[in-house]
Scaffold this active site. Structure first.
Site, mmCIF file in Angstrom:
data_model
loop_
_atom_site.group_PDB
_atom_site.id
_atom_site.type_symbol
_atom_site.label_atom_id
_atom_site.label_comp_id
_atom_site.label_asym_id
_atom_site.label_seq_id
_atom_site.Cartn_x
_atom_site.Cartn_y
_atom_site.Cartn_z
ATOM 1 N N GLN A 1 24.023 0.337 -16.614
ATOM 2 C CA GLN A 1 22.821 0.325 -16.039
ATOM 3 C C GLN A 1 21.742 -0.277 -17.028
ATOM 4 O O GLN A 1 21.754 0.428 -18.167
ATOM 5 C CB GLN A 1 22.289 1.638 -15.595
ATOM 6 C CG GLN A 1 21.019 1.425 -14.765
ATOM 7 C CD GLN A 1 21.243 0.829 -13.583
ATOM 8 O OE1 GLN A 1 22.108 0.809 -12.654
ATOM 9 N NE2 GLN A 1 20.109 -0.208 -13.318
ATOM 10 N N LYS B 1 23.712 3.586 -6.109
ATOM 11 C CA LYS B 1 24.868 2.826 -6.129
ATOM 12 C C LYS B 1 26.213 3.852 -5.715
ATOM 13 O O LYS B 1 27.191 3.410 -5.275
ATOM 14 C CB LYS B 1 25.188 2.419 -7.350
ATOM 15 C CG LYS B 1 24.177 1.013 -7.778
ATOM 16 C CD LYS B 1 23.976 0.578 -9.112
ATOM 17 C CE LYS B 1 22.992 -0.472 -9.255
ATOM 18 N NZ LYS B 1 22.634 -0.991 -10.566
ATOM 19 N N ASP C 1 28.627 -7.166 -12.057
ATOM 20 C CA ASP C 1 27.509 -7.566 -12.145
ATOM 21 C C ASP C 1 27.002 -8.989 -12.420
ATOM 22 O O ASP C 1 26.139 -9.704 -12.326
ATOM 23 C CB ASP C 1 26.436 -6.831 -13.539
ATOM 24 C CG ASP C 1 25.707 -5.783 -12.897
ATOM 25 O OD1 ASP C 1 25.337 -5.570 -11.810
ATOM 26 O OD2 ASP C 1 25.310 -4.845 -13.755
#
Ligand code: NDP
Length: 280
Positions: free
Chosen positions: A96, A52, A119
């Site tokens: 995460q 990422k 997200d």
């Protein structure tokens, strides 16, 4: 033999579009910023976070990494999210998953400012997706849709089957297909006649988490098969939820693992962060 949908190529195209848009925003004095939080030292999470960061650099975003020790408390993690929520140069916040067991994932997801929730896991964003009026789409299902579009596959009126009903993949995947006028069936571990249901699908999405779970007898001749799974086979080799070698000769289009859906997830994260920067 199926046409293989090349996720690496499609993802590179999406990242290039984001990079060009980032240059344009830069001329207006805006540089998108993504904060990535990682708690503990899970090796798979470390790889995802590194990828990422690399993607952020490639498209011209600011990226900040917050690597916290495994013993971080809930209060400490929430305090960091609070700080990032009000940090003006940060447009997107990603924590995460999975988190170490003692941390409450749900509370963490709820704590992220929905306008920075790249997200798209916050209930407010999930609700917006449900009604089809959203800022962000969840990265993996959005990546699958992008692959479908890139191959010129028509979704409207098609019989689509999604195997898996997780909040991250299965459920939003079904919703995105529905928004494009598919007739959608969601299957899960209690589904009866799974083989028959799958074998009737024009478009089959596998998000099960079981290596080579989808066998040739579960796939209709000419079906489109999209494989979200990331697993290891008995030899430790990366593989999807679909038995690729057996299914590819029957399908019209198929995504490989690796190089299919996987690269799309990060590309769509870049797209969401860019969008977030335009909202702030
Ligand atoms: P989950 O474990 O959260 O969900 C798996 C789903 O599969 C559940 O809904 C479960 O049903 C269903 N399932 C399990 N066994 C069966 C069975 N025998 N028959 C039918 N359905 C079954 O996984 P995720 O959705 O998070 O991920 C799925 C896969 O996708 C994993 O391999 C994961 O690594 C991968 N993944 C890939 C990403 C990418 O970037 N490409 C991103 C995210 C995930 P039930 O609900 O009844 O338990």
């Amino acid at each position: 033999m199926a046409t293989i949908i090349n996720g690496k190529e499609v993802a590179a195209k999406v990242r290039e579009e984001v990079r060009q848009e980032c240059v344009r925003l830069g001329e207006m004095g805006i540089t998108p910023g993504l904060a990535v939080i990682i708690v503990g030292d899970d090796p798979a999470s470390r790889v995802y976070v590194n990828n990422k960061k690399k993607a952020c650099e490639e498209v011209g975003f600011i990226s900040e990494e917050y690597a916290l020790p495994a013993e971080t408390t809930q209060e400490e993690l929430l305090a960091l999210i609070d700080r990032l929520n009000s940090k003006p140069d940060i447009d997107g916040i990603l924590c995460q998953l999975p988190l170490p067991k003692h941390l409450d994932e749900k509370a963490v997801i709820h704590a992220i400012d929905p306008s920075k929730d790249v997200d798209a896991f916050h209930p407010s964003n999930v609700g917006k997706i449900m009604i089809g009026d959203y800022d962000f789409l969840p990265c993996t299902p959005a990546g699958v849709m992008e692959l479908i579009h890139s191959a010129g596959i028509e979704v409207s009126g098609k019989n689509c089957v999604v195997i898996g009903r997780s909040n991250i993949v299965g459920k939003p995947m079904a919703m995105l297909l529905l928004h494009e006028n598919a007739t959608v069936t969601i299957c899960h571990s209690r589904t009866r006649n799974l083989k028959e249901i799958c074998a009737a699908a024009d478009i089959l999405v596998a998000a099960v988490g079981k290596p080579k779970f989808v066998t040739a007898d579960m796939v209709k001749d000419g079906a489109v098969v999209l494989d979200v799974g990331i697993n290891r086979d008995e030899n430790g080799k990366l593989c999807g939820d679909v038995d690729f070698d057996a299914v590819a000769p029957k399908a019209s289009f198929i995504t490989p693992v690796p190089g299919g859906v996987g690269p799309m997830t990060i590309a769509m994260l870049m797209k969401n962060t860019l969008k977030a920067a335009t909202l702030h």
